[in-house]
Design a protein around this motif. Structure first.
Motif, mmCIF file in Angstrom:
data_model
loop_
_atom_site.group_PDB
_atom_site.id
_atom_site.type_symbol
_atom_site.label_atom_id
_atom_site.label_comp_id
_atom_site.label_asym_id
_atom_site.label_seq_id
_atom_site.Cartn_x
_atom_site.Cartn_y
_atom_site.Cartn_z
ATOM 1 N N TYR A 532 0.830 -1.199 0.000
ATOM 2 C CA TYR A 532 0.000 0.000 0.000
ATOM 3 C C TYR A 532 0.860 1.242 0.000
ATOM 4 C CZ TYR A 532 -3.345 3.508 1.726
ATOM 5 O OH TYR A 532 -4.137 4.626 1.884
ATOM 6 N N ASP A 533 0.577 2.156 -0.930
ATOM 7 C CA ASP A 533 1.242 3.454 -0.997
ATOM 8 C C ASP A 533 0.269 4.493 -0.461
ATOM 9 O OD1 ASP A 533 2.417 5.883 -1.614
ATOM 10 O OD2 ASP A 533 3.129 5.227 -3.590
ATOM 11 N N GLU A 534 0.481 4.930 0.786
ATOM 12 C CA GLU A 534 -0.479 5.832 1.414
ATOM 13 C C GLU A 534 -0.436 7.233 0.822
ATOM 14 O OE1 GLU A 534 2.360 6.902 5.281
ATOM 15 O OE2 GLU A 534 0.434 5.871 5.542
ATOM 16 N N THR A 535 0.627 7.559 0.078
ATOM 17 C CA THR A 535 0.684 8.886 -0.541
ATOM 18 C C THR A 535 -0.199 8.960 -1.772
ATOM 19 O OG1 THR A 535 2.613 8.284 -1.889
ATOM 20 C CG2 THR A 535 3.028 9.232 0.304
ATOM 21 N N THR A 536 -0.377 7.832 -2.461
ATOM 22 C CA THR A 536 -1.223 7.811 -3.660
ATOM 23 C C THR A 536 -2.489 7.002 -3.467
ATOM 24 O OG1 THR A 536 -0.046 5.853 -4.520
ATOM 25 C CG2 THR A 536 0.795 8.040 -5.161
ATOM 26 N N ASN A 537 -2.614 6.341 -2.303
ATOM 27 C CA ASN A 537 -3.774 5.485 -2.004
ATOM 28 C C ASN A 537 -3.964 4.386 -3.048
ATOM 29 O OD1 ASN A 537 -4.909 6.684 0.472
ATOM 30 N ND2 ASN A 537 -5.173 8.505 -0.837
ATOM 31 N N THR A 538 -2.840 3.800 -3.470
ATOM 32 C CA THR A 538 -2.884 2.710 -4.443
ATOM 33 C C THR A 538 -2.283 1.455 -3.841
ATOM 34 O OG1 THR A 538 -0.746 3.369 -5.368
ATOM 35 C CG2 THR A 538 -2.723 4.257 -6.422
ATOM 36 N N TYR A 539 -2.601 0.339 -4.457
ATOM 37 C CA TYR A 539 -2.077 -0.967 -4.048
ATOM 38 C C TYR A 539 -1.310 -1.592 -5.198
ATOM 39 C CZ TYR A 539 -4.402 -1.263 0.448
ATOM 40 O OH TYR A 539 -4.772 -1.059 1.756
ATOM 41 N N GLY A 540 -0.147 -2.153 -4.872
ATOM 42 C CA GLY A 540 0.629 -2.896 -5.848
ATOM 43 C C GLY A 540 0.878 -2.092 -7.105
ATOM 44 N N SER A 541 0.590 -2.689 -8.223
ATOM 45 C CA SER A 541 0.815 -2.027 -9.503
ATOM 46 C C SER A 541 -0.243 -0.991 -9.820
ATOM 47 C CB SER A 541 0.841 -3.077 -10.624
ATOM 48 O OG SER A 541 -0.388 -3.772 -10.658
ATOM 49 N N GLY A 542 -1.259 -0.882 -8.960
ATOM 50 C CA GLY A 542 -2.292 0.120 -9.175
ATOM 51 C C GLY A 542 -3.350 -0.289 -10.166
ATOM 52 N N ASP A 543 -3.435 -1.569 -10.459
ATOM 53 C CA ASP A 543 -4.459 -2.033 -11.383
ATOM 54 C C ASP A 543 -5.794 -2.202 -10.662
ATOM 55 O OD1 ASP A 543 -2.934 -2.404 -13.867
ATOM 56 O OD2 ASP A 543 -1.807 -3.839 -12.665
ATOM 57 N N MET A 544 -6.845 -2.274 -11.448
ATOM 58 C CA MET A 544 -8.183 -2.376 -10.888
ATOM 59 C C MET A 544 -8.302 -3.535 -9.919
ATOM 60 S SD MET A 544 -11.858 -2.931 -12.886
ATOM 61 C CE MET A 544 -11.548 -1.657 -14.098
ATOM 62 N N GLY A 545 -7.740 -4.668 -10.284
ATOM 63 C CA GLY A 545 -7.875 -5.854 -9.455
ATOM 64 C C GLY A 545 -7.181 -5.737 -8.119
ATOM 65 N N THR A 546 -6.050 -5.021 -8.048
ATOM 66 C CA THR A 546 -5.339 -4.904 -6.780
ATOM 67 C C THR A 546 -6.158 -4.090 -5.780
ATOM 68 O OG1 THR A 546 -4.127 -2.944 -7.529
ATOM 69 C CG2 THR A 546 -3.123 -5.080 -7.940
ATOM 70 N N PHE A 547 -6.779 -2.998 -6.247
ATOM 71 C CA PHE A 547 -7.670 -2.228 -5.387
ATOM 72 C C PHE A 547 -8.836 -3.097 -4.901
ATOM 73 C CE2 PHE A 547 -5.923 1.372 -7.841
ATOM 74 C CZ PHE A 547 -5.702 2.295 -6.831
ATOM 75 N N ALA A 548 -9.447 -3.806 -5.854
ATOM 76 C CA ALA A 548 -10.656 -4.575 -5.548
ATOM 77 C C ALA A 548 -10.391 -5.614 -4.471
ATOM 78 C CB ALA A 548 -11.187 -5.242 -6.816
ATOM 79 N N MET A 549 -9.253 -6.302 -4.576
ATOM 80 C CA MET A 549 -8.926 -7.318 -3.571
ATOM 81 C C MET A 549 -8.742 -6.694 -2.198
ATOM 82 S SD MET A 549 -6.422 -10.000 -5.472
ATOM 83 C CE MET A 549 -5.347 -8.737 -6.118
ATOM 84 N N ALA A 550 -8.030 -5.583 -2.142
ATOM 85 C CA ALA A 550 -7.771 -4.944 -0.861
ATOM 86 C C ALA A 550 -9.063 -4.476 -0.202
ATOM 87 C CB ALA A 550 -6.809 -3.771 -1.043
ATOM 88 N N MET A 551 -9.964 -3.897 -0.987
ATOM 89 C CA MET A 551 -11.219 -3.399 -0.423
ATOM 90 C C MET A 551 -12.136 -4.550 -0.024
ATOM 91 S SD MET A 551 -12.200 0.005 -2.594
ATOM 92 C CE MET A 551 -13.378 0.458 -1.314
ATOM 93 N N HIS A 552 -12.244 -5.533 -0.881
ATOM 94 C CA HIS A 552 -13.124 -6.665 -0.591
ATOM 95 C C HIS A 552 -12.610 -7.459 0.602
ATOM 96 C CE1 HIS A 552 -15.720 -10.059 -1.032
ATOM 97 N NE2 HIS A 552 -14.776 -10.869 -1.461
ATOM 98 N N GLY A 553 -11.310 -7.584 0.721
ATOM 99 C CA GLY A 553 -10.739 -8.381 1.789
ATOM 100 C C GLY A 553 -10.682 -7.682 3.134
ATOM 101 N N GLY A 554 -11.100 -6.404 3.191
ATOM 102 C CA GLY A 554 -11.025 -5.678 4.446
ATOM 103 C C GLY A 554 -9.604 -5.333 4.835
ATOM 104 N N LEU A 555 -8.749 -5.157 3.845
ATOM 105 C CA LEU A 555 -7.330 -4.922 4.104
ATOM 106 C C LEU A 555 -6.952 -3.448 4.117
ATOM 107 C CD1 LEU A 555 -6.089 -7.891 1.961
ATOM 108 C CD2 LEU A 555 -5.286 -7.460 4.283
ATOM 109 N N VAL A 556 -7.862 -2.567 3.705
ATOM 110 C CA VAL A 556 -7.555 -1.142 3.660
ATOM 111 C C VAL A 556 -7.467 -0.601 5.091
ATOM 112 C CG1 VAL A 556 -8.328 1.117 2.856
ATOM 113 C CG2 VAL A 556 -8.708 -0.915 1.437
ATOM 114 N N PRO A 557 -6.419 0.177 5.402
ATOM 115 C CA PRO A 557 -6.297 0.722 6.766
ATOM 116 C C PRO A 557 -7.511 1.552 7.157
ATOM 117 C CG PRO A 557 -4.260 1.054 5.533
ATOM 118 C CD PRO A 557 -5.273 0.560 4.549
ATOM 119 N N LYS A 558 -7.871 1.479 8.413
ATOM 120 C CA LYS A 558 -9.021 2.218 8.920
ATOM 121 C C LYS A 558 -8.835 3.714 8.674
ATOM 122 C CE LYS A 558 -11.944 2.684 13.023
ATOM 123 N NZ LYS A 558 -13.156 2.282 12.277
#
Length: 780
Positions: A532-558
């Protein structure tokens, strides 16, 4: 039953043997009689000339060296006391006698039977398979699960399973051992495979003198063909395919059958006529995935009355209903239901057409949709069996492979997590703690297995990329596979560990629940530290699927959820042109994540409903009646991996029920149900109903320029939490009662995010809101 099976001597490979014996019962009243039988690969039981039971392709497929299923029948009324009786077995190869790809056949078909008879005076008789039985070849001279069947009607033996049949020319059987020295017997509790309905053609045309038939629906099963006027020995051949092609491209009206995408499966049945005036044929020990057939050498003109497609599947009633004002969505729902219907053959199969039909573990994502669509009790028994298949695989290999049952050792943490996640789906829909208890040792062994892998490299709690076999399979682009394999792995590791913690808590294992919860928290921290890059709020390579997994899995920081949702929405719009960019792992996350809860319900609705490729509606508008394997299957003819009927992308069915209409179990087994529809601006109305373990839940909503209407039915012994679109509490009334909280059975709870939230008891309610939020309004 004794571990000895009867097997015919001298049977040519590919034949489908007949086995029989006769016996005389005492001249006493029969109190009860039960036949216990197992035939592997497939088989049919006959008593006194009549088939026992209505199932086909029986029993269900297993890893035969580990476990074998048997069926039991009450045959009291089919036996004769004081006179001769006969029993017969008709055997087919099934998977047991087939070697292809990752499956190794174990030998020719065989059967075992024990018939127990009890008389009214308490005495008993027993009939078993032994070397006194006789055997001969049947009219089925070839049978293969992929290639099809050849049936020679000229060598039929009428009455072969009836008493006093002359079997003097038949061979004796040989007693053979079971599939291994260490396999287990299990009664077949899952619903049987049956012929559930027939479909007549929507079009019949001629092509080079042969008949090309379109049934208008892609199915799994076979053809029943009536033949009038064939000469003795005439071969009539039937080829099966899902689509027509013309010059190598998908064709909707004319062309040739696309046999190329079937790979090594011939998908061809042949009937050799005996020369009677009218003959009827349908196969026994094969099945095909098809919409179109080509009939060669048919005598005379083929009419719709002469041919029917028989739908063959694990039998369950369809109890789910969905409808929306957007007909494209109704077409997609049709594709989902038929995709499930035609890929359920004692295991959830990937496709019914080519040379696979395995239980690929990533297709567990359709399980939740199945519980909404089909009878809960039968669906539960179906998945109980598949989870037992998983347990045997874990027992023999120490891990779970990517196909179950199977004989390979390949693994992928996002595919084989069916070991954990499918069990949890089962529990959510039924509240059955027994299914948790039965599978809990396997679930813990599974997450512990991946925890050991997550400590192999410097990045502790991150599952190394080398264990990623498939990536985000069949995403429209390849970046997810190339750039984020360790992220994919660790997402699965967190998800399954968190689920095991929940399972432990549900089973009252507080210490283990705490231990796995702490481990999940540590994995989450490591995940965000590395991906997770907290400066850009992106995950991994920044592809649609990486965001989706993080949000669906409850992995995004509170506290970062809205920012990540905003960045995902921006990525979808700017880099994916408002279209799907996810594969088999992250598409579920995209639809079922909290994206719709953060103001982007219209965006997600657009992803589902937009008509261009890649997307579900594109398939529907291009002739699909089941879901394709690839988003672009129409451009992949002959690519070597291409199906027009697949279990992939089934999560859209779950989205219809749980998000668009909003039916979710608030507690396992629907003791408490959550009704929270997420209402897109462009959709006028949507409705759904499902028969849960507690009874029918029905929801329908409709939005107008100045009113929102929500109708809800809650079954007995259930309470509901109902979310009604409204700017404030006083804007809602129920029936003729205003405010709604004054209505019988209704309690106001709170107002949250444009919804008035109520608790309701069992019953039917109609909520009205005359102040729908401004950004939801449109002219009806």
């Amino acid at each position: 039953m004794d571990n000895v099976r009867s097997h015919p001597q001298g049977q040519e490979r590919g034949h489908s043997p007949l086995l029989r014996t006769e016996f005389t019962l005492e001249n006493k009243q029969i109190e009860s009689a039960r036949a216990h039988v197992s035939t592997i690969g497939w088989g049919e039981l006959y008593l006194n000339g009549a088939k026992v039971g209505t199932e086909v392709l029986n029993p269900g497929v297993t890893d035969y060296e580990e476990q074998t299923l048997y069926s039991s029948y009450d045959v009291t009324d089919q036996l004769f006391s004081g006179q001769s009786n006969s029993v017969g077995l008709w055997l087919g190869r099934g998977f047991y006698d087939k070697s292809i790809h990752d499956w190794t056949g174990l030998g020719s078909p065989r059967g075992i039977l024990q018939l127990n008879v009890e008389y009214n005076d308490g005495s008993t008789d027993t009939v078993v398979t032994d070397t006194s039985w006789t055997a001969d070849g049947s009219p089925i001279t070839k049978n293969d699960i992929y290639d099809g069947e050849t049936y020679d009607a000229q060598v039929e033996q009428p009455g072969w399973a009836s008493p006093n049949f002359d079997d003097g020319s038949w061979s004796t059987v040989t007693a053979v051992q079971g599939p291994s020295s260490n396999f287990d017997w299990h009664p077949q509790r899952l619903p049987p495979i049956k012929v559930t309905n027939s479909i007549r053609p929507v079009d019949i045309s001629q092509n080079d003198g042969d008949w090309v038939v379109d049934f208008g629906q892609t199915i799994a099963g076979w053809v029943e063909l009536t033949i009038d006027g064939a000469r003795e020995g005439q071969d009539i051949t039937i080829e099966h395919a899902e689509v027509l092609v013309d010059d190598g491209e998908l064709s909707h009206d004319t062309g040739n059958l696309n046999m190329e995408d079937l790979r090594d499966a011939d998908a061809t049945d042949t009937y050799i006529a005996k020369g009677d005036d009218v003959e009827t044929y349908e196969p026994r020990f094969t099945y095909h995935g098809f919409r179109h057939v080509r009939v060669f050498n048919y005598p005379g003109e083929l009419s719709p009355d002469d041919i029917a497609a028989k739908v063959v599947r694990t039998e369950r009633e369809a109890n789910g209903r969905f409808s929306a004002s957007n007909d494209d969505l109704n077409d997609v729902h049709h594709m989902v239901t038929w995709g499930l219907r035609t890929n359920t053959h004692s295991i959830p199969t990937d496709c019914p057409n080519r040379d696979e039909r395995h239980g690929w573990t990533e297709i567990f994502r359709g399980a939740s949709t199945e519980y909404y669509e089909y009878e809960t009790e039968k669906t539960h028994r179906f998945y109980e069996k598949w989870m037992r298949d998983h347990r045997y695989d874990m027992r023999s290999k120490g891990m779970v492979a990517v196909t179950i049952p199977d004989q390979v050792s390949e693994e992928d943490p996002n595919w084989s997590k069916s070991t954990v996640q499918c069990v949890w789906h089962m529990y959510e829909h039924t509240g059955d703690k027994r299914v948790l208890a039965d599978n809990y040792p396997m679930m813990t062994q599974y997450v512990d297995h991946w925890q050991s892998r997550a400590t192999e490299e410097d990045r502790e709690h991150i599952v190394p990329a080398k264990y990623n076999t498939f990536g985000d399979w069949l995403a429209p682009t390849t970046e997810e596979i190339e750039n984020d394999p360790a992220m994919l792995n660790t997402f699965a590791h967190y998800q399954t560990t968190k689920t095991v913690a929940n399972a432990a808590a549900a089973l009252g294992k507080s210490n283990e629940a705490r231990m796995y919860e702490n481990r999940a928290s540590t994995i989450k921290t490591a995940f965000n530290n590395h991906f997770y890059d907290e400066t850009t709020n992106t995950y991994g390579s920044g592809d649609m699927g990486t965001f989706a997994m993080a949000m669906h899995g409850g992995l995004v920081p509170k506290g970062a959820e809205q920012a990540v949702a905003d960045e995902l929405a921006s990525t979808i719009r700017n880099e994916y042109d408002n279209k799907i960019g996810t594969g088999t792992i992250s598409t579920q996350g995209l639809l079922m994540s909290a994206l719709m809860e953060y103001g982007y319900e219209d965006l997600v609705y657009h992803l589902v409903s937009q008509p261009e490729r890649p997307g579900w509606v594109y398939m529907a508008r291009n002739g699909a009646t089941t879901l394709w394997e690839r988003w672009d299957s129409d451009t992949q003819i002959g690519s070597g991996m291409n199906s027009f009927n697949h279990r992939l992308w089934m999560e859209v069915g779950e989205w219809f029920y749980t998000k668009l209409v909003g039916i979710q179990p608030a507690t396992p087994g629907f003791e408490r149900v959550l009704i929270k529809p997420v209402v897109p601006t462009e959709l006028e109305h949507a409705s759904a109903e499902t028969e849960t373990i507690r009874g029918k839940i029905a929801v329908a909503w409709e939005q107008y320029t100045d009113e929102f209407v929500l109708e809800v039915t809650i079954p007995g012994n259930t309470t509901g939490e109902v979310w009604v679109l409204a700017n404030h509490q006083s804007a809602v009334y129920e029936g003729d009662t205003c405010p709604a909280e004054d209505a019988t059975g209704v309690t106001y709870l709170r107002h949250e995010n444009d919804y008035a939230v109520f608790e309701v008891s069992a019953g039917s309610y109609t909520f009205h809101s005359d102040s729908t939020p401004v950004d939801k309004r449109f002219d009806s």
